[in-house]
Motif scaffolding. Structure first.
Motif, PDB file in Angstrom:
ATOM      1  N   ALA A 265      29.799 -32.373  14.294  1.00 45.49           N
ATOM      2  CA  ALA A 265      29.904 -31.789  12.953  1.00 45.49           C
ATOM      3  C   ALA A 265      30.662 -30.464  13.001  1.00 45.49           C
ATOM      4  N   LEU A 266      30.407 -29.676  14.018  1.00 42.61           N
ATOM      5  CA  LEU A 266      31.109 -28.413  14.169  1.00 42.61           C
ATOM      6  C   LEU A 266      32.614 -28.652  14.299  1.00 42.61           C
ATOM      7  N   SER A 267      33.001 -29.609  15.120  1.00 37.33           N
ATOM      8  CA  SER A 267      34.432 -29.903  15.302  1.00 37.33           C
ATOM      9  C   SER A 267      35.066 -30.468  14.043  1.00 37.33           C
ATOM     10  N   ARG A 268      34.336 -31.258  13.320  1.00 34.09           N
ATOM     11  CA  ARG A 268      34.865 -31.915  12.124  1.00 34.09           C
ATOM     12  C   ARG A 268      35.000 -30.946  10.944  1.00 34.09           C
ATOM     13  N   ASP A 269      34.021 -30.072  10.744  1.00 33.91           N
ATOM     14  CA  ASP A 269      33.927 -29.304   9.512  1.00 33.91           C
ATOM     15  C   ASP A 269      34.106 -27.791   9.665  1.00 33.91           C
ATOM     16  N   HIS A 270      34.278 -27.304  10.889  1.00 32.41           N
ATOM     17  CA  HIS A 270      34.309 -25.855  11.112  1.00 32.41           C
ATOM     18  C   HIS A 270      35.492 -25.487  11.995  1.00 32.41           C
ATOM     19  N   TYR A 271      35.428 -24.368  12.689  1.00 35.64           N
ATOM     20  CA  TYR A 271      36.582 -23.812  13.382  1.00 35.64           C
ATOM     21  C   TYR A 271      36.251 -23.476  14.840  1.00 35.64           C
ATOM     22  N   PRO A 272      36.194 -24.496  15.683  1.00 37.14           N
ATOM     23  CA  PRO A 272      35.875 -24.248  17.094  1.00 37.14           C
ATOM     24  C   PRO A 272      37.103 -23.777  17.882  1.00 37.14           C
ATOM     25  N   ASN A 273      36.860 -22.977  18.900  1.00 41.41           N
ATOM     26  CA  ASN A 273      37.885 -22.619  19.877  1.00 41.41           C
ATOM     27  C   ASN A 273      38.018 -23.773  20.869  1.00 41.41           C
ATOM     28  N   PRO A 274      39.066 -23.784  21.658  1.00 42.18           N
ATOM     29  CA  PRO A 274      39.155 -24.787  22.727  1.00 42.18           C
ATOM     30  C   PRO A 274      37.972 -24.655  23.691  1.00 42.18           C
ATOM     31  N   PRO A 275      37.639 -25.721  24.395  1.00 47.72           N
ATOM     32  CA  PRO A 275      36.488 -25.693  25.313  1.00 47.72           C
ATOM     33  C   PRO A 275      36.678 -24.703  26.453  1.00 47.72           C
TER      34      PRO A 275
ATOM     35  N   PHE B 175      27.388 -26.375  24.340  1.00 54.17           N
ATOM     36  CA  PHE B 175      28.254 -25.737  23.341  1.00 54.17           C
ATOM     37  C   PHE B 175      29.541 -25.231  23.969  1.00 54.17           C
ATOM     38  N   TYR B 176      29.432 -24.453  25.041  1.00 49.97           N
ATOM     39  CA  TYR B 176      30.621 -23.846  25.632  1.00 49.97           C
ATOM     40  C   TYR B 176      31.529 -24.858  26.322  1.00 49.97           C
ATOM     41  N   LEU B 177      30.988 -25.942  26.805  1.00 51.47           N
ATOM     42  CA  LEU B 177      31.849 -27.012  27.321  1.00 51.47           C
ATOM     43  C   LEU B 177      32.577 -27.721  26.179  1.00 51.47           C
ATOM     44  N   HIS B 178      31.997 -27.663  24.984  1.00 51.10           N
ATOM     45  CA  HIS B 178      32.613 -28.252  23.792  1.00 51.10           C
ATOM     46  C   HIS B 178      33.631 -27.292  23.163  1.00 51.10           C
ATOM     47  N   CYS B 179      33.261 -26.016  23.092  1.00 50.26           N
ATOM     48  CA  CYS B 179      34.150 -25.005  22.523  1.00 50.26           C
ATOM     49  C   CYS B 179      33.719 -23.621  23.011  1.00 50.26           C
ATOM     50  N   ASP B 180      34.677 -22.809  23.336  1.00 50.17           N
ATOM     51  CA  ASP B 180      34.395 -21.457  23.827  1.00 50.17           C
ATOM     52  C   ASP B 180      34.348 -20.500  22.641  1.00 50.17           C
ATOM     53  N   GLY B 181      33.307 -20.674  21.824  1.00 43.61           N
ATOM     54  CA  GLY B 181      33.150 -19.892  20.609  1.00 43.61           C
ATOM     55  C   GLY B 181      33.622 -20.675  19.395  1.00 43.61           C
ATOM     56  N   ALA B 182      33.198 -20.217  18.216  1.00 41.73           N
ATOM     57  CA  ALA B 182      33.556 -20.910  16.975  1.00 41.73           C
ATOM     58  C   ALA B 182      33.199 -20.030  15.789  1.00 41.73           C
TER      59      ALA B 182
ATOM     60  N   LYS C 125      30.798 -15.314   8.388  1.00 46.50           N
ATOM     61  CA  LYS C 125      29.475 -14.728   8.613  1.00 46.50           C
ATOM     62  C   LYS C 125      28.905 -15.190   9.946  1.00 46.50           C
ATOM     63  N   TYR C 126      29.301 -16.380  10.353  1.00 45.72           N
ATOM     64  CA  TYR C 126      28.841 -16.943  11.613  1.00 45.72           C
ATOM     65  C   TYR C 126      30.030 -17.027  12.569  1.00 45.72           C
ATOM     66  N   ARG C 127      30.091 -16.099  13.519  1.00 49.57           N
ATOM     67  CA  ARG C 127      31.115 -16.179  14.566  1.00 49.57           C
ATOM     68  C   ARG C 127      30.410 -16.207  15.907  1.00 49.57           C
ATOM     69  N   ILE C 128      30.329 -17.385  16.470  1.00 53.33           N
ATOM     70  CA  ILE C 128      29.708 -17.544  17.775  1.00 53.33           C
ATOM     71  C   ILE C 128      30.709 -17.031  18.803  1.00 53.33           C
ATOM     72  N   LEU C 129      30.286 -16.078  19.579  1.00 46.73           N
ATOM     73  CA  LEU C 129      31.182 -15.382  20.492  1.00 46.73           C
ATOM     74  C   LEU C 129      31.685 -16.287  21.614  1.00 46.73           C
ATOM     75  N   SER C 130      32.884 -16.011  22.069  1.00 47.76           N
ATOM     76  CA  SER C 130      33.381 -16.671  23.271  1.00 47.76           C
ATOM     77  C   SER C 130      32.629 -16.117  24.472  1.00 47.76           C
ATOM     78  N   LEU C 131      32.703 -16.817  25.577  1.00 48.22           N
ATOM     79  CA  LEU C 131      32.024 -16.361  26.794  1.00 48.22           C
ATOM     80  C   LEU C 131      32.443 -14.946  27.184  1.00 48.22           C
ATOM     81  N   SER C 132      33.712 -14.639  27.028  1.00 48.89           N
ATOM     82  CA  SER C 132      34.198 -13.317  27.433  1.00 48.89           C
ATOM     83  C   SER C 132      33.687 -12.196  26.534  1.00 48.89           C
ATOM     84  N   GLU C 133      33.213 -12.529  25.342  1.00 49.69           N
ATOM     85  CA  GLU C 133      32.723 -11.512  24.403  1.00 49.69           C
ATOM     86  C   GLU C 133      31.233 -11.239  24.524  1.00 49.69           C
ATOM     87  N   ILE C 134      30.497 -12.097  25.194  1.00 51.46           N
ATOM     88  CA  ILE C 134      29.049 -11.909  25.331  1.00 51.46           C
ATOM     89  C   ILE C 134      28.800 -10.703  26.225  1.00 51.46           C
ATOM     90  N   GLU C 135      27.903  -9.827  25.766  1.00 45.17           N
ATOM     91  CA  GLU C 135      27.534  -8.674  26.578  1.00 45.17           C
ATOM     92  C   GLU C 135      26.106  -8.243  26.244  1.00 45.17           C
TER      93      GLU C 135
END
Length: 150
Positions: free
Chosen positions: A7-17, A41-48, A58-68
């Motif tokens: 659903a995330l891939s179909r209806d939203h804005y995922p980053n590449p895995p 999630f991160y194997l599917h998309c590196d943030g979205a 309002k919902y920006r799931i951080l990429s791995l490099s942004e997590i701190e």
């Protein structure tokens, strides 16, 4: 989780895995392992972003490099008076507000916490038991922060 990711891939804005190597690098940098939900999630998309593209999401799931560590990101200090060492930023909600992942339980599942910038770290509360629950509730309610009252 797979249905939510579709659903995330179909209806939203995922980053590449993310690659397995990127995940390993992030885990080494952060000092903790992704739980099963976050790994999927991160194997599917590196943030979205959900519902809207950046910068209006309002919902920006951080990429791995942004997590701190949350206390560093939100207060600029890596000190116990600025929040638990096990709280990490995971989702940016605009205006310096975040949803945190609490990695205190080794290998998870990790609960998710609301971190309002004005009251952090004094008032942090759990809003989902797992990342899957957070994603499910967010996708169901639409472009609203489901844990906030009207």
């Amino acid at each position: 989780m797979q249905t939510l990711l579709e659903a995330l891939s179909r209806d939203h804005y995922p980053n590449p895995p993310a690659t397995s190597a990127q995940i390993a690098e992030a885990e080494a940098r952060l000092g903790w392992r992704l739980d099963a939900d976050l790994r999927a999630f991160y194997l599917h998309c590196d943030g979205a972003t959900l519902f809207r593209r950046r910068p209006d999401a309002k919902y920006r799931i951080l990429s791995l490099s942004e997590i701190e560590r949350a206390r560093v990101r939100m207060r600029g200090e890596d000190d116990d008076s600025m929040g638990a060492a096990t709280w990490y930023t995971l989702l940016y909600c605009q205006d310096s507000d975040f949803v945190l992942v609490d990695v205190a339980q080794p290998d998870g599942p990790y609960p998710l916490l609301d971190a309002f910038h004005e009251t952090y770290p004094l008032h942090v509360r759990q809003i989902a038991r797992t990342f899957q629950e957070l994603l499910q509730r967010a996708l169901r309610i639409g472009n609203k922060l489901f844990w906030l009252r009207d």
